[in-house]
Scaffold this active site. Structure first.
Site, mmCIF file in Angstrom:
data_model
loop_
_atom_site.group_PDB
_atom_site.id
_atom_site.type_symbol
_atom_site.label_atom_id
_atom_site.label_comp_id
_atom_site.label_asym_id
_atom_site.label_seq_id
_atom_site.Cartn_x
_atom_site.Cartn_y
_atom_site.Cartn_z
ATOM 1 N N HIS A 99 0.839 -1.197 0.000
ATOM 2 C CA HIS A 99 0.000 0.000 0.000
ATOM 3 C C HIS A 99 0.868 1.238 0.000
ATOM 4 O O HIS A 99 1.841 1.331 0.731
ATOM 5 C CB HIS A 99 -0.909 0.026 1.235
ATOM 6 C CG HIS A 99 -1.832 1.207 1.239
ATOM 7 N ND1 HIS A 99 -3.008 1.230 0.524
ATOM 8 C CD2 HIS A 99 -1.731 2.431 1.825
ATOM 9 C CE1 HIS A 99 -3.597 2.407 0.684
ATOM 10 N NE2 HIS A 99 -2.841 3.150 1.467
ATOM 11 N N ASP A 141 -15.471 1.862 7.507
ATOM 12 C CA ASP A 141 -14.463 2.856 7.141
ATOM 13 C C ASP A 141 -15.019 3.822 6.098
ATOM 14 O O ASP A 141 -14.776 5.023 6.165
ATOM 15 C CB ASP A 141 -13.199 2.179 6.602
ATOM 16 C CG ASP A 141 -12.231 3.213 6.046
ATOM 17 O OD1 ASP A 141 -11.731 4.026 6.847
ATOM 18 O OD2 ASP A 141 -12.016 3.240 4.821
ATOM 19 N N ARG A 164 -15.431 11.996 8.491
ATOM 20 C CA ARG A 164 -14.177 12.699 8.828
ATOM 21 C C ARG A 164 -13.921 13.835 7.861
ATOM 22 O O ARG A 164 -13.449 14.903 8.244
ATOM 23 C CB ARG A 164 -13.002 11.714 8.804
ATOM 24 C CG ARG A 164 -12.983 10.762 9.994
ATOM 25 C CD ARG A 164 -12.054 9.592 9.739
ATOM 26 N NE ARG A 164 -10.700 10.025 9.449
ATOM 27 C CZ ARG A 164 -9.817 9.301 8.753
ATOM 28 N NH1 ARG A 164 -10.136 8.112 8.287
ATOM 29 N NH2 ARG A 164 -8.615 9.771 8.523
ATOM 30 N N SER A 205 -7.833 3.302 9.267
ATOM 31 C CA SER A 205 -8.591 3.306 8.018
ATOM 32 C C SER A 205 -7.866 2.489 6.936
ATOM 33 O O SER A 205 -8.439 1.586 6.319
ATOM 34 C CB SER A 205 -8.781 4.764 7.561
ATOM 35 O OG SER A 205 -9.206 4.840 6.229
ATOM 36 N N LYS A 251 -8.760 -1.815 5.561
ATOM 37 C CA LYS A 251 -9.021 -2.279 4.190
ATOM 38 C C LYS A 251 -8.012 -3.342 3.764
ATOM 39 O O LYS A 251 -8.355 -4.288 3.058
ATOM 40 C CB LYS A 251 -9.007 -1.081 3.239
ATOM 41 C CG LYS A 251 -10.279 -0.233 3.393
ATOM 42 C CD LYS A 251 -10.221 1.076 2.644
ATOM 43 C CE LYS A 251 -9.411 2.099 3.404
ATOM 44 N NZ LYS A 251 -9.588 3.491 2.961
HETATM 45 N N1 URA Z 1 -6.391 6.904 2.989
HETATM 46 C C1 URA Z 1 -7.305 6.133 3.612
HETATM 47 O O1 URA Z 1 -7.697 5.088 3.105
HETATM 48 N N2 URA Z 1 -7.769 6.528 4.802
HETATM 49 C C2 URA Z 1 -7.365 7.671 5.405
HETATM 50 O O2 URA Z 1 -7.838 7.968 6.478
HETATM 51 C C3 URA Z 1 -6.427 8.478 4.737
HETATM 52 C C4 URA Z 1 -5.949 8.058 3.525
#
Ligand code: URA
Ligand code: CA
Length: 447
Positions: free
Chosen positions: A82, A161, A168, A183, A187
Protein backbone atom coordinates in the site's frame (compact mmCIF):
# COMPACT_ATOMS: atom_id res chain seq x y z
CA UNK A 1 -24.16 0.92 27.92
CA UNK A 2 -25.02 4.38 26.58
CA UNK A 3 -22.74 5.68 23.85
CA UNK A 4 -22.58 9.06 25.58
CA UNK A 5 -20.59 7.38 28.38
CA UNK A 6 -18.02 6.08 25.88
CA UNK A 7 -17.83 9.57 24.40
CA UNK A 8 -17.23 11.10 27.79
CA UNK A 9 -14.46 8.60 28.56
CA UNK A 10 -12.64 9.40 25.33
CA UNK A 11 -13.15 13.13 25.83
CA UNK A 12 -11.40 12.76 29.22
CA UNK A 13 -8.52 10.85 27.66
CA UNK A 14 -9.28 7.48 29.19
CA UNK A 15 -8.58 4.42 27.03
CA UNK A 16 -11.64 2.54 25.79
CA UNK A 17 -12.22 -1.18 26.09
CA UNK A 18 -12.32 -3.48 23.07
CA UNK A 19 -16.08 -3.89 23.62
CA UNK A 20 -16.66 -0.13 23.67
CA UNK A 21 -14.80 0.30 20.37
CA UNK A 22 -16.65 -2.62 18.76
CA UNK A 23 -19.97 -1.20 19.94
CA UNK A 24 -19.14 2.15 18.36
CA UNK A 25 -18.16 0.68 14.97
CA UNK A 26 -21.17 -1.61 14.87
CA UNK A 27 -23.59 1.06 16.09
CA UNK A 28 -22.36 3.66 13.63
CA UNK A 29 -22.38 1.25 10.67
CA UNK A 30 -25.92 0.11 11.49
CA UNK A 31 -27.12 3.66 12.05
CA UNK A 32 -28.04 3.34 15.74
CA UNK A 33 -25.33 5.86 16.66
CA UNK A 34 -26.17 9.15 14.93
CA UNK A 35 -23.72 11.36 13.00
CA UNK A 36 -23.65 14.01 15.75
CA UNK A 37 -22.38 11.56 18.35
CA UNK A 38 -19.94 9.94 15.92
CA UNK A 39 -18.64 13.42 14.96
CA UNK A 40 -17.99 14.30 18.59
CA UNK A 41 -16.31 10.92 19.07
CA UNK A 42 -13.98 11.44 16.10
CA UNK A 43 -13.06 14.89 17.37
CA UNK A 44 -12.32 13.45 20.82
CA UNK A 45 -10.00 10.88 19.16
CA UNK A 46 -8.44 13.68 17.12
CA UNK A 47 -7.44 15.48 20.33
CA UNK A 48 -6.90 12.58 22.74
CA UNK A 49 -5.37 10.02 20.38
CA UNK A 50 -5.60 6.27 20.84
CA UNK A 51 -3.32 3.69 22.41
CA UNK A 52 -1.84 1.04 20.07
CA UNK A 53 -4.28 -1.48 21.51
CA UNK A 54 -7.25 0.80 20.83
CA UNK A 55 -6.00 1.37 17.26
CA UNK A 56 -5.79 -2.39 16.74
CA UNK A 57 -9.32 -2.82 18.07
CA UNK A 58 -10.69 -0.04 15.85
CA UNK A 59 -8.94 -1.53 12.81
CA UNK A 60 -10.25 -5.03 13.47
CA UNK A 61 -13.78 -3.80 14.09
CA UNK A 62 -13.77 -1.83 10.81
CA UNK A 63 -12.22 -4.73 8.88
CA UNK A 64 -14.97 -7.04 10.14
CA UNK A 65 -17.80 -4.59 9.40
CA UNK A 66 -18.17 -6.08 5.89
CA UNK A 67 -16.79 -8.89 3.74
CA UNK A 68 -13.40 -10.28 4.70
CA UNK A 69 -11.76 -12.00 1.77
CA UNK A 70 -10.57 -15.53 2.31
CA UNK A 71 -7.47 -16.15 0.18
CA UNK A 72 -6.60 -19.46 1.80
CA UNK A 73 -7.23 -21.26 -1.52
CA UNK A 74 -4.14 -19.51 -2.90
CA UNK A 75 -0.89 -21.30 -2.10
CA UNK A 76 1.90 -19.35 -0.47
CA UNK A 77 2.14 -16.19 1.57
CA UNK A 78 -0.06 -13.52 0.02
CA UNK A 79 1.66 -10.16 0.13
CA UNK A 80 -0.05 -6.82 -0.42
CA UNK A 81 1.44 -3.39 -0.81
CA UNK A 82 0.00 0.00 0.00
CA UNK A 83 1.17 3.47 -0.85
CA UNK A 84 -0.24 6.46 1.00
CA UNK A 85 -0.50 8.23 -2.33
CA UNK A 86 1.58 10.62 -4.33
CA UNK A 87 1.84 12.22 -7.74
CA UNK A 88 2.68 9.92 -10.62
CA UNK A 89 3.08 6.86 -8.40
CA UNK A 90 2.95 3.90 -10.77
CA UNK A 91 4.66 1.40 -8.50
CA UNK A 92 1.71 -0.97 -8.07
CA UNK A 93 1.60 -1.70 -11.80
CA UNK A 94 5.30 -2.50 -11.71
CA UNK A 95 5.39 -4.42 -8.44
CA UNK A 96 2.53 -6.81 -9.06
CA UNK A 97 4.19 -8.60 -12.03
CA UNK A 98 7.70 -8.22 -10.58
CA UNK A 99 6.86 -9.89 -7.30
CA UNK A 100 4.69 -12.53 -8.95
CA UNK A 101 7.57 -13.38 -11.32
CA UNK A 102 9.65 -14.14 -8.20
CA UNK A 103 7.10 -16.63 -6.88
CA UNK A 104 5.07 -14.52 -4.44
CA UNK A 105 1.37 -14.58 -5.33
CA UNK A 106 -0.25 -11.15 -5.54
CA UNK A 107 -4.02 -10.98 -5.19
CA UNK A 108 -4.62 -7.26 -5.15
CA UNK A 109 -7.79 -5.27 -4.71
CA UNK A 110 -7.45 -1.66 -5.70
CA UNK A 111 -9.53 1.45 -5.56
CA UNK A 112 -10.25 4.33 -7.90
CA UNK A 113 -10.30 7.31 -5.60
CA UNK A 114 -10.03 10.98 -6.21
CA UNK A 115 -6.91 12.80 -7.17
CA UNK A 116 -4.34 13.88 -9.68
CA UNK A 117 -4.54 10.77 -11.79
CA UNK A 118 -6.87 7.86 -11.46
CA UNK A 119 -6.14 5.03 -9.08
CA UNK A 120 -4.48 1.79 -10.12
CA UNK A 121 -7.77 0.57 -11.60
CA UNK A 122 -8.13 3.61 -13.86
CA UNK A 123 -4.57 3.14 -15.02
CA UNK A 124 -5.17 -0.52 -15.85
CA UNK A 125 -8.36 0.41 -17.70
CA UNK A 126 -6.21 2.58 -19.99
CA UNK A 127 -5.17 -0.78 -21.47
CA UNK A 128 -7.73 -1.49 -24.23
CA UNK A 129 -10.13 -4.25 -23.13
CA UNK A 130 -8.82 -4.63 -19.56
CA UNK A 131 -11.50 -5.69 -17.07
CA UNK A 132 -11.28 -5.08 -13.35
CA UNK A 133 -14.45 -6.92 -12.34
CA UNK A 134 -13.92 -10.52 -11.34
CA UNK A 135 -15.82 -12.83 -9.03
CA UNK A 136 -13.94 -14.00 -5.99
CA UNK A 137 -13.56 -17.42 -7.60
CA UNK A 138 -12.16 -16.08 -10.88
CA UNK A 139 -9.83 -13.84 -8.90
CA UNK A 140 -8.43 -16.73 -6.90
CA UNK A 141 -8.16 -18.95 -10.00
CA UNK A 142 -6.22 -16.30 -11.88
CA UNK A 143 -3.73 -15.88 -9.03
CA UNK A 144 -3.28 -19.64 -8.81
CA UNK A 145 -2.67 -19.83 -12.58
CA UNK A 146 -0.43 -16.86 -13.36
CA UNK A 147 0.47 -15.55 -9.91
CA UNK A 148 -1.11 -12.12 -10.20
CA UNK A 149 -4.45 -10.32 -10.41
CA UNK A 150 -5.58 -6.76 -9.73
CA UNK A 151 -9.30 -6.24 -9.41
CA UNK A 152 -11.76 -3.64 -8.11
CA UNK A 153 -12.67 -3.56 -4.45
CA UNK A 154 -15.87 -5.38 -3.69
CA UNK A 155 -18.76 -3.12 -2.70
CA UNK A 156 -18.76 -4.32 0.85
CA UNK A 157 -15.14 -3.96 1.91
CA UNK A 158 -14.91 -2.26 5.32
CA UNK A 159 -18.20 -0.32 5.04
CA UNK A 160 -17.58 1.18 8.50
CA UNK A 161 -14.46 2.86 7.14
CA UNK A 162 -16.31 4.15 4.10
CA UNK A 163 -18.96 5.78 6.30
CA UNK A 164 -16.47 7.11 8.85
CA UNK A 165 -14.11 8.46 6.17
CA UNK A 166 -16.97 10.45 4.65
CA UNK A 167 -17.83 11.86 8.08
CA UNK A 168 -14.18 12.70 8.83
CA UNK A 169 -14.02 14.55 5.54
CA UNK A 170 -16.69 17.04 6.69
CA UNK A 171 -15.73 17.27 10.39
CA UNK A 172 -12.05 18.23 10.02
CA UNK A 173 -10.90 14.89 11.45
CA UNK A 174 -9.16 13.30 8.46
CA UNK A 175 -5.73 14.33 9.63
CA UNK A 176 -5.41 12.14 12.70
CA UNK A 177 -2.73 9.45 12.70
CA UNK A 178 -4.75 6.82 14.63
CA UNK A 179 -7.70 7.38 12.28
CA UNK A 180 -5.62 7.28 9.08
CA UNK A 181 -3.66 4.23 10.22
CA UNK A 182 -6.77 2.26 11.20
CA UNK A 183 -8.59 3.31 8.02
CA UNK A 184 -5.82 2.09 5.71
CA UNK A 185 -5.08 -1.07 7.68
CA UNK A 186 -8.76 -2.08 7.99
CA UNK A 187 -9.02 -2.28 4.19
CA UNK A 188 -5.74 -4.17 3.85
CA UNK A 189 -6.82 -6.70 6.47
CA UNK A 190 -10.27 -7.15 4.93
CA UNK A 191 -8.63 -7.79 1.53
CA UNK A 192 -7.07 -10.90 2.97
CA UNK A 193 -3.29 -10.46 2.65
CA UNK A 194 -0.99 -12.33 5.04
CA UNK A 195 1.71 -9.66 4.86
CA UNK A 196 1.75 -5.98 3.98
CA UNK A 197 4.51 -3.67 2.74
CA UNK A 198 3.76 0.01 3.20
CA UNK A 199 5.17 2.93 1.25
CA UNK A 200 4.55 6.07 3.30
CA UNK A 201 5.09 9.18 1.21
CA UNK A 202 6.74 12.25 2.68
CA UNK A 203 6.78 15.75 1.25
CA UNK A 204 4.93 18.49 -0.62
CA UNK A 205 2.95 16.08 -2.75
CA UNK A 206 1.93 13.79 0.14
CA UNK A 207 -0.47 13.60 3.07
CA UNK A 208 2.47 13.68 5.49
CA UNK A 209 4.60 16.77 4.93
CA UNK A 210 7.47 15.92 7.28
CA UNK A 211 9.58 12.85 7.90
CA UNK A 212 8.57 12.89 11.59
CA UNK A 213 4.84 12.74 10.79
CA UNK A 214 5.38 10.05 8.17
CA UNK A 215 7.42 8.02 10.61
CA UNK A 216 4.68 8.26 13.21
CA UNK A 217 2.10 7.05 10.69
CA UNK A 218 4.40 4.21 9.58
CA UNK A 219 4.98 3.13 13.19
CA UNK A 220 1.25 3.18 13.89
CA UNK A 221 0.45 1.03 10.83
CA UNK A 222 3.28 -1.44 11.47
CA UNK A 223 2.12 -1.82 15.08
CA UNK A 224 -1.47 -2.46 13.98
CA UNK A 225 -0.39 -5.01 11.38
CA UNK A 226 1.78 -6.89 13.84
CA UNK A 227 -0.92 -6.77 16.53
CA UNK A 228 -3.36 -8.51 14.21
CA UNK A 229 -0.83 -11.08 13.04
CA UNK A 230 0.05 -9.73 9.58
CA UNK A 231 3.74 -9.28 8.94
CA UNK A 232 4.02 -5.55 8.19
CA UNK A 233 6.98 -3.41 7.17
CA UNK A 234 7.28 0.13 5.85
CA UNK A 235 9.53 2.49 3.97
CA UNK A 236 9.23 6.26 3.87
CA UNK A 237 9.75 7.66 0.40
CA UNK A 238 10.23 11.18 -0.86
CA UNK A 239 7.33 12.91 -2.61
CA UNK A 240 8.67 16.44 -3.00
CA UNK A 241 8.74 16.04 -6.78
CA UNK A 242 6.58 13.64 -8.81
CA UNK A 243 7.78 10.03 -9.00
CA UNK A 244 9.14 9.05 -12.41
CA UNK A 245 8.36 11.22 -15.42
CA UNK A 246 4.80 10.38 -16.44
CA UNK A 247 1.66 11.71 -14.74
CA UNK A 248 -1.50 10.44 -16.41
CA UNK A 249 -3.14 7.06 -16.89
CA UNK A 250 -2.00 5.56 -20.23
CA UNK A 251 1.25 7.51 -19.86
CA UNK A 252 1.90 5.84 -16.50
CA UNK A 253 1.13 2.38 -17.88
CA UNK A 254 3.73 3.02 -20.58
CA UNK A 255 6.18 4.19 -17.93
CA UNK A 256 5.46 1.02 -15.91
CA UNK A 257 6.17 -1.15 -18.98
CA UNK A 258 9.44 0.70 -19.62
CA UNK A 259 10.40 0.17 -15.97
CA UNK A 260 9.56 -3.54 -16.17
CA UNK A 261 11.91 -3.67 -19.15
CA UNK A 262 14.64 -2.10 -17.03
CA UNK A 263 14.43 1.17 -18.98
CA UNK A 264 12.41 3.25 -16.52
CA UNK A 265 13.28 6.47 -14.69
CA UNK A 266 15.90 6.00 -11.96
CA UNK A 267 13.70 7.00 -8.99
CA UNK A 268 10.74 4.85 -9.99
CA UNK A 269 13.03 1.89 -10.76
CA UNK A 270 14.82 2.19 -7.42
CA UNK A 271 11.62 2.48 -5.39
CA UNK A 272 10.12 -0.51 -7.21
CA UNK A 273 13.19 -2.62 -6.48
CA UNK A 274 13.28 -1.60 -2.82
CA UNK A 275 9.58 -2.28 -2.26
CA UNK A 276 9.72 -5.48 -4.31
CA UNK A 277 12.70 -6.75 -2.29
CA UNK A 278 10.71 -6.23 0.90
CA UNK A 279 7.68 -7.96 -0.56
CA UNK A 280 9.84 -11.02 -1.32
CA UNK A 281 11.07 -11.07 2.29
CA UNK A 282 7.48 -10.75 3.53
CA UNK A 283 6.48 -13.54 1.13
CA UNK A 284 9.34 -15.74 2.39
CA UNK A 285 11.04 -15.87 -1.02
CA UNK A 286 14.13 -14.04 0.19
CA UNK A 287 15.99 -14.07 3.49
CA UNK A 288 17.17 -10.50 3.39
CA UNK A 289 16.06 -7.30 1.69
CA UNK A 290 19.35 -7.29 -0.29
CA UNK A 291 18.68 -10.77 -1.62
CA UNK A 292 15.09 -9.77 -2.42
CA UNK A 293 16.26 -6.69 -4.34
CA UNK A 294 18.71 -8.81 -6.36
CA UNK A 295 15.99 -11.25 -7.32
CA UNK A 296 13.68 -8.40 -8.30
CA UNK A 297 16.38 -6.89 -10.51
CA UNK A 298 16.89 -10.26 -12.15
CA UNK A 299 13.14 -10.57 -12.88
CA UNK A 300 13.34 -7.17 -14.55
CA UNK A 301 16.44 -7.87 -16.60
CA UNK A 302 15.38 -11.32 -17.78
CA UNK A 303 12.01 -10.08 -19.06
CA UNK A 304 10.16 -12.54 -16.79
CA UNK A 305 8.25 -9.77 -15.03
CA UNK A 306 7.11 -8.30 -18.33
CA UNK A 307 5.87 -11.75 -19.38
CA UNK A 308 3.76 -11.96 -16.21
CA UNK A 309 2.35 -8.52 -16.98
CA UNK A 310 1.40 -9.71 -20.50
CA UNK A 311 -0.29 -12.78 -19.03
CA UNK A 312 -2.18 -10.70 -16.50
CA UNK A 313 -3.43 -8.33 -19.21
CA UNK A 314 -4.62 -11.28 -21.30
CA UNK A 315 -6.24 -13.03 -18.35
CA UNK A 316 -8.24 -9.88 -17.64
CA UNK A 317 -9.40 -9.43 -21.24
CA UNK A 318 -6.91 -6.79 -22.31
CA UNK A 319 -4.80 -6.44 -25.43
CA UNK A 320 -1.31 -7.52 -24.37
CA UNK A 321 0.26 -6.28 -27.60
CA UNK A 322 0.22 -2.77 -26.06
CA UNK A 323 3.35 -3.89 -24.23
CA UNK A 324 5.26 -3.82 -27.53
CA UNK A 325 3.29 -1.14 -29.34
CA UNK A 326 2.39 2.02 -27.40
CA UNK A 327 0.41 3.40 -30.38
CA UNK A 328 -2.37 0.99 -29.34
CA UNK A 329 -3.10 3.17 -26.28
CA UNK A 330 -5.63 6.00 -26.60
CA UNK A 331 -3.75 9.03 -27.91
CA UNK A 332 -4.25 12.67 -27.00
CA UNK A 333 -5.18 15.03 -29.85
CA UNK A 334 -2.76 17.76 -28.81
CA UNK A 335 0.82 17.83 -27.58
CA UNK A 336 2.30 21.03 -26.25
CA UNK A 337 5.88 21.76 -25.18
CA UNK A 338 6.76 23.43 -21.88
CA UNK A 339 10.08 25.26 -22.19
CA UNK A 340 12.61 26.44 -19.61
CA UNK A 341 12.37 30.17 -18.96
CA UNK A 342 16.08 30.55 -18.16
CA UNK A 343 19.42 28.76 -17.91
CA UNK A 344 20.21 26.96 -14.65
CA UNK A 345 19.38 23.87 -12.65
CA UNK A 346 16.01 22.50 -11.61
CA UNK A 347 15.94 22.95 -7.83
CA UNK A 348 12.29 22.14 -7.10
CA UNK A 349 9.17 20.81 -8.81
CA UNK A 350 5.99 21.30 -6.77
CA UNK A 351 4.48 17.84 -7.05
CA UNK A 352 1.00 19.02 -6.09
CA UNK A 353 0.87 21.62 -8.88
CA UNK A 354 1.89 19.02 -11.47
CA UNK A 355 -0.82 16.77 -10.06
CA UNK A 356 -3.46 19.49 -10.23
CA UNK A 357 -2.45 20.41 -13.79
CA UNK A 358 -2.82 16.78 -14.77
CA UNK A 359 -6.22 16.56 -13.08
CA UNK A 360 -7.44 19.66 -14.97
CA UNK A 361 -6.40 18.04 -18.24
CA UNK A 362 -8.78 15.18 -17.35
CA UNK A 363 -6.36 12.57 -15.97
CA UNK A 364 -7.90 12.58 -12.47
CA UNK A 365 -11.17 13.15 -10.68
CA UNK A 366 -12.11 16.20 -8.61
CA UNK A 367 -15.43 14.58 -7.63
CA UNK A 368 -16.31 10.91 -7.68
CA UNK A 369 -18.56 11.18 -10.74
CA UNK A 370 -15.92 12.77 -13.01
CA UNK A 371 -14.84 10.78 -16.06
CA UNK A 372 -11.17 9.98 -16.56
CA UNK A 373 -9.54 10.49 -19.95
CA UNK A 374 -6.85 7.79 -20.26
CA UNK A 375 -4.83 9.63 -22.91
CA UNK A 376 -4.10 12.97 -21.24
CA UNK A 377 -1.37 13.94 -18.80
CA UNK A 378 2.11 15.33 -18.44
CA UNK A 379 5.58 13.94 -19.08
CA UNK A 380 8.44 15.63 -17.22
CA UNK A 381 11.73 15.66 -19.14
CA UNK A 382 13.69 17.46 -16.42
CA UNK A 383 13.77 16.61 -12.74
CA UNK A 384 15.42 18.08 -9.65
CA UNK A 385 19.19 18.29 -10.14
CA UNK A 386 19.06 18.46 -13.97
CA UNK A 387 20.73 21.31 -15.88
CA UNK A 388 18.58 23.23 -18.38
CA UNK A 389 19.12 25.89 -21.06
CA UNK A 390 16.63 28.65 -21.72
CA UNK A 391 14.13 27.42 -24.31
CA UNK A 392 14.94 23.74 -23.67
CA UNK A 393 12.05 21.27 -23.36
CA UNK A 394 11.24 20.57 -19.70
CA UNK A 395 7.83 18.91 -20.02
CA UNK A 396 5.20 17.82 -22.56
CA UNK A 397 1.46 18.31 -22.06
CA UNK A 398 -0.91 15.75 -23.61
CA UNK A 399 -4.40 17.23 -23.97
CA UNK A 400 -7.69 16.81 -25.80
CA UNK A 401 -8.18 20.52 -26.27
CA UNK A 402 -6.12 23.22 -27.92
CA UNK A 403 -6.55 25.47 -24.91
CA UNK A 404 -3.58 24.23 -22.95
CA UNK A 405 -2.02 27.61 -22.12
CA UNK A 406 -3.22 27.50 -18.46
CA UNK A 407 -1.71 24.02 -18.01
CA UNK A 408 1.56 25.10 -19.58
CA UNK A 409 1.66 28.13 -17.27
CA UNK A 410 0.89 25.97 -14.22
CA UNK A 411 3.72 23.58 -15.05
CA UNK A 412 6.16 26.48 -15.63
CA UNK A 413 5.16 27.79 -12.20
CA UNK A 414 5.68 24.41 -10.59
CA UNK A 415 9.34 24.38 -11.69
CA UNK A 416 11.97 26.42 -9.88
CA UNK A 417 15.17 26.94 -11.86
CA UNK A 418 18.09 28.28 -9.84
CA UNK A 419 21.77 29.10 -10.39
CA UNK A 420 23.26 26.32 -8.29
CA UNK A 421 22.81 22.63 -8.73
CA UNK A 422 21.29 20.94 -5.67
CA UNK A 423 21.36 17.25 -4.85
CA UNK A 424 17.89 15.70 -5.00
CA UNK A 425 16.68 14.58 -1.56
CA UNK A 426 17.21 10.89 -0.80
CA UNK A 427 14.41 8.85 -2.35
CA UNK A 428 14.07 6.50 0.56
CA UNK A 429 14.14 6.76 4.29
CA UNK A 430 14.16 3.13 5.26
CA UNK A 431 11.98 2.01 8.05
CA UNK A 432 11.97 -1.60 9.09
CA UNK A 433 10.71 -3.63 11.93
CA UNK A 434 13.72 -5.53 13.09
CA UNK A 435 13.63 -9.29 12.77
CA UNK A 436 14.08 -9.82 16.50
CA UNK A 437 12.45 -7.80 19.25
CA UNK A 438 9.85 -5.11 19.00
CA UNK A 439 12.02 -2.07 18.60
CA UNK A 440 11.61 -0.18 15.36
CA UNK A 441 14.63 1.10 13.52
CA UNK A 442 14.64 4.08 11.22
CA UNK A 443 17.62 5.17 9.19
CA UNK A 444 18.40 7.12 6.05
CA UNK A 445 19.08 4.95 3.04
CA UNK A 446 22.28 6.80 2.20
CA UNK A 447 23.85 6.50 5.65
N1 URA B 1 -6.39 6.90 2.99
C1 URA B 1 -7.31 6.13 3.61
O1 URA B 1 -7.70 5.09 3.10
N2 URA B 1 -7.77 6.53 4.80
C2 URA B 1 -7.36 7.67 5.41
O2 URA B 1 -7.84 7.97 6.48
C3 URA B 1 -6.43 8.48 4.74
C4 URA B 1 -5.95 8.06 3.53
CA1 CA C 1 5.20 8.42 -12.83
Amino acid sequence: MRFVDTLEKKRNGEPLTTEEIEAFVQGYTEGTIPDYQASAFLMAIYFQGMTPREQGDLTQAMARSGDVLDLSLIDGVKVDKHSTGGVGDTTTLILVPLVAACGVPVAKMSGRGLGHTGGTLDKLEAIPGFHIERTEREFIEQVNTIGAAVIGQTGNLAPADKKLYALRDVTATVNSIPLIASSIMSKKIASGADAIVLDVKVGDGAFMKTKEEAEELARAMVAIGEAVGRHTSAVLSNMDEPLGRAVGNALEVQEAIETLRGEGPADLTELSIQLGGRMLVAGQRANTVEEGCLRIREAMESGRALDVFRQMIEAQGGDASVVDDFSLFAQADYEEDVLAQRDGYVTHIVANEIGLASMKLGAGRATKDDQIDPAVGIVLHKKVGDAVRQGELIATVYAQSQHVAPSVAQIEQAYTIGDERIEPKPLLYLFEKEQIGNELDCKDSND
